[in-house]
Design an enzyme around this catalytic site. Structure first.
Site, PDB file in Angstrom:
ATOM      1  N   ASP A  72     -12.282 -10.855   5.781  1.00 29.54           N
ATOM      2  CA  ASP A  72     -12.838  -9.580   5.337  1.00 29.54           C
ATOM      3  C   ASP A  72     -14.367  -9.624   5.389  1.00 29.54           C
ATOM      4  OD1 ASP A  72     -12.834  -7.010   4.352  1.00 29.54           O
ATOM      5  OD2 ASP A  72     -12.708  -7.613   2.260  1.00 29.54           O
ATOM      6  N   CYS A 124      10.362   6.958   2.555  1.00 26.95           N
ATOM      7  CA  CYS A 124       9.643   6.768   1.285  1.00 26.95           C
ATOM      8  C   CYS A 124       8.191   7.217   1.426  1.00 26.95           C
ATOM      9  CB  CYS A 124       9.701   5.305   0.870  1.00 26.95           C
ATOM     10  SG  CYS A 124       8.781   4.938  -0.654  1.00 26.95           S
ATOM     11  N   CYS A 177       4.852   1.080  -4.651  1.00 33.16           N
ATOM     12  CA  CYS A 177       5.630   0.666  -3.481  1.00 33.16           C
ATOM     13  C   CYS A 177       6.843  -0.182  -3.875  1.00 33.16           C
ATOM     14  CB  CYS A 177       4.736  -0.131  -2.532  1.00 33.16           C
ATOM     15  SG  CYS A 177       5.626  -0.743  -1.082  1.00 33.16           S
TER      16      CYS A 177
END
Length: 347
Positions: A132, A189, A246
């Site tokens: 990152d 979903c 989730c």
């Protein structure tokens, strides 16, 4: 390589090729829409993000690594505990990943150790480690190397591990066989889209960072747009809502590393106590933490917004006193957010 990875605390190792050309149109469209907000480096690096061999000349493959970050002692049903924190307006909520040691340091050191293991087995080779920390399409590389699929919230999802993990890469000058990608399993979903407090997930797989609470509390340098402040609740560094919602995160893995164990004071602290941190105390408490990078000024800005949202629900003398003290702060950014917060209580 997988065995070495597990010894070093990684949950999965994969390999991706360097041809990411099919991801370029989506990246360009995202930038054109301005969805990157104030993250100017996204625009500056342009397509280099999608071209590993341009970023590091000689790169032939990318080794990807996944590292689970839930603390080892995280109980079953942890999502319910986190939802409850968000219903406690006087408490400041820090994203789960940021409650321990800075993952950049942990991942980078261990990716370098993995590189050393590889070199010990095959001899010296050209490589560069990323966590990152550079123009790298991490999620795209992870998805192409079998770490998971891109969820509708744009994060990488694994059937075995949900999304509570960090990603890292080693760009190598070795032609390695690529791992098999996995198919997507979000189906119909849309829990993550519905859970986003600010509506930042504007369509499946499309995130407008300018509305994302993680962006607003960490990357955004200036004043938080007033219309978004009431939607932020008591989230003061990052946001986990799309991940909490989730269903796949019931399989989220626990980290074997003590680095990600929660530090004292990183959850359960009252907003009034957090507003009282001097810059010295902020630096001391966030030493080795990812939170330190935002600096004391943005920290107070974030906590002030949460304080205003708390005062809108119920008056609190301690919060008022802490905010009142900030009206004399040398930073105009802090003064403005403190004044806004006090005004919420009067509404």
């Amino acid at each position: 390589m997988g065995g070495w990875g597990r010894e070093l605390g990684f949950s999965q190792i994969g390999v991706a090729g360097v041809d990411l050309s099919s991801a370029e149109p989506g990246l360009l469209q995202w930038l054109a829409n301005g969805f990157h907000g104030e993250m100017a480096y996204m625009q500056a690096h342009g397509l280099k993000r999608a071209r590993p061999a341009e970023l590091v000349p000689g790169t032939l493959s990318v080794v990807t690594a996944r590292m689970d970050y839930l603390p080892a002692g995280t109980p079953e049903g942890w999502q319910a505990i986190e939802w409850e924190r968000l219903r406690s307006p006087r408490e400041g909520v820090v994203s789960v990943y940021a409650r321990g040691r800075d993952y950049h340091k942990v991942m980078r050191a261990r990716l370098q150790k993995l590189s050393d293991r590889i070199a010990g087995a095959i001899g010296p080779f050209g490589h560069r480690v990323f966590t990152d920390s550079a123009p790298v399409l991490e999620a795209e590389l992870a998805a192409r190397s079998g770490q998971g699929w891109r969820g509708k919230h744009t994060l990488v999802l694994s059937r075995e591990a949900g999304s509570m993990f960090f990603l890292g890469e080693i760009y190598v000058d070795l032609a390695l066989p690529a791992s098999e990608p996995v198919s997507a399993h979000c189906g119909t979903c849309s829990a993550c889209i519905e859970a986003c407090p600010t509506g930042a997930i504007v369509a499946p797989g499309r995130l407008d960072a300018r509305r994302c609470i993680s962006y607003l509390t960490i990357e955004h340098p200036g004043a938080i747009p007033p219309e978004l402040r009431p939607l932020m609740g008591n989230r003061i560094y990052g946001c986990d809502d799309c991940q909490l919602a989730c269903p796949w995160n019931k399989y989220a893995g626990r980290s074997p590393l003590p680095d990600f164990d929660e530090r004292a004071g990183m959850s359960g602290a009252t907003l009034a106590s957090l507003l009282a941190w001097s810059e010295g105390e902020f630096l001391r408490r966030t030493e080795g933490s990812p939170i330190r990078r935002i600096g004391h000024e943005r920290w107070l800005r974030n906590v002030a917004v949460a304080a205003g949202n708390a005062l809108r629900q119920a008056d609190d003398a301690d919060l008022r006193d802490a905010l009142q003290a900030l009206l004399a702060h040398p930073s105009e950014l802090v003064r403005e957010h403190a004044g806004w917060a006090l005004g919420q209580g009067a509404a």
